[in-house]
Scaffold this motif. Structure first.
Motif, short mmCIF file in Angstrom:
data_model
loop_
_atom_site.label_atom_id
_atom_site.label_comp_id
_atom_site.label_asym_id
_atom_site.label_seq_id
_atom_site.Cartn_x
_atom_site.Cartn_y
_atom_site.Cartn_z
N PHE A 88 0.81 -1.21 0.00
CA PHE A 88 0.00 0.00 0.00
C PHE A 88 0.85 1.26 0.00
N ILE A 89 1.92 1.24 0.74
CA ILE A 89 2.72 2.45 0.91
C ILE A 89 3.43 2.85 -0.38
N THR A 90 3.58 1.94 -1.31
CA THR A 90 4.21 2.30 -2.57
C THR A 90 3.25 2.97 -3.53
N GLU A 91 1.96 2.89 -3.24
CA GLU A 91 0.96 3.59 -4.04
C GLU A 91 0.68 4.92 -3.34
N ASP A 92 1.03 6.03 -4.00
CA ASP A 92 1.04 7.33 -3.33
C ASP A 92 -0.24 7.69 -2.59
N SER A 93 -1.38 7.58 -3.22
CA SER A 93 -2.61 8.04 -2.57
C SER A 93 -2.99 7.17 -1.39
N ILE A 94 -2.83 5.88 -1.53
CA ILE A 94 -3.17 4.96 -0.44
C ILE A 94 -2.15 5.10 0.68
N GLU A 95 -0.91 5.27 0.33
CA GLU A 95 0.17 5.36 1.32
C GLU A 95 -0.06 6.52 2.26
N ASP A 96 -0.40 7.68 1.74
CA ASP A 96 -0.58 8.85 2.57
C ASP A 96 -1.77 8.67 3.51
N LYS A 97 -2.86 8.12 3.01
CA LYS A 97 -4.05 7.90 3.83
C LYS A 97 -3.75 6.89 4.94
N LEU A 98 -3.11 5.80 4.59
CA LEU A 98 -2.79 4.76 5.57
C LEU A 98 -1.84 5.31 6.63
N HIS A 99 -0.82 6.04 6.21
CA HIS A 99 0.13 6.61 7.16
C HIS A 99 -0.58 7.57 8.11
N LYS A 100 -1.46 8.41 7.58
CA LYS A 100 -2.19 9.36 8.42
C LYS A 100 -3.06 8.64 9.43
N GLU A 101 -3.72 7.56 9.02
CA GLU A 101 -4.57 6.79 9.93
C GLU A 101 -3.74 6.16 11.05
N VAL A 102 -2.60 5.61 10.70
CA VAL A 102 -1.72 4.98 11.69
C VAL A 102 -1.22 6.01 12.68
N VAL A 103 -0.74 7.14 12.19
CA VAL A 103 -0.21 8.19 13.06
C VAL A 103 -1.34 8.78 13.92
N LEU A 104 -2.53 8.91 13.37
CA LEU A 104 -3.66 9.41 14.15
C LEU A 104 -3.97 8.47 15.31
N SER A 105 -3.95 7.20 15.06
CA SER A 105 -4.19 6.21 16.11
C SER A 105 -3.12 6.29 17.20
N ILE A 106 -1.87 6.43 16.80
CA ILE A 106 -0.78 6.55 17.77
C ILE A 106 -0.92 7.85 18.56
N ASN A 107 -1.27 8.94 17.88
CA ASN A 107 -1.43 10.22 18.56
C ASN A 107 -2.57 10.19 19.58
N GLU A 108 -3.66 9.52 19.24
CA GLU A 108 -4.78 9.40 20.17
C GLU A 108 -4.35 8.67 21.44
N LEU A 109 -3.63 7.58 21.27
CA LEU A 109 -3.16 6.83 22.43
C LEU A 109 -2.14 7.65 23.24
N GLU A 110 -1.32 8.39 22.54
CA GLU A 110 -0.35 9.23 23.23
C GLU A 110 -1.05 10.29 24.09
N ARG A 111 -2.11 10.93 23.55
CA ARG A 111 -2.88 11.90 24.34
C ARG A 111 -3.50 11.24 25.57
N TYR A 112 -4.02 10.05 25.38
CA TYR A 112 -4.60 9.30 26.49
C TYR A 112 -3.56 9.04 27.58
N LEU A 113 -2.37 8.63 27.17
CA LEU A 113 -1.30 8.36 28.14
C LEU A 113 -0.81 9.65 28.81
N LEU A 114 -0.79 10.75 28.07
CA LEU A 114 -0.40 12.02 28.67
C LEU A 114 -1.40 12.42 29.76
#
Length: 121
Positions: A88-114
């Motif tokens: 997926f990450i080699t396909e530009d449009s899908i890669e950006d969306k997938l990366h954003k979703e993954v980082v969003l999930s990590i950021n949400e958990l990080e806020r929870y832990l903070l």
């Protein structure tokens, strides 16, 4: 009680640091995907190590937290399907969306832990 609170503060800080390293390695994966596949595999492997570190710290300290359990299940699937991620990450449009979703999930958990960290201060 103080030592337990101090320990929880330290371990929650360790969880946040592991998440930050995970996020950083996934960003390196994203930035190198079109340049060097060897680096991509290296950084994806590092991200998986960071995930396992996070999981180990969590399980040794406070198992049973619903939000963290959901995150662990989601990312366990993510790393099991790492080959799909690389496709997926080699396909530009899908890669950006997938990366954003993954980082969003990590950021949400990080806020929870903070927020948890604030309770231990």
């Amino acid at each position: 009680m103080f030592s337990n609170t101090a320990n929880m503060f330290k371990q929650t800080t360790n969880l946040i640091n592991a998440l930050n390293k995970l996020k950083q390695n996934l960003s390196f994966v994203k930035s190198n995907v079109n340049n060097d596949k060897t680096l991509v595999i290296y950084f994806l492997s590092n991200a998986y190590s960071d995930f396992n570190l996070f999981k180990t710290i969590y399980l040794s300290v406070t198992p049973g937290d619903q939000k963290i359990e959901a995150f662990l299940q989601e990312f366990e699937k993510f790393f099991v399907d790492a080959n799909k991620y690389l496709v997926f990450i080699t396909e530009d449009s899908i890669e950006d969306k997938l990366h954003k979703e993954v980082v969003l999930s990590i950021n949400e958990l990080e806020r929870y832990l903070l927020n948890q960290l604030d309770m231990y201060r």
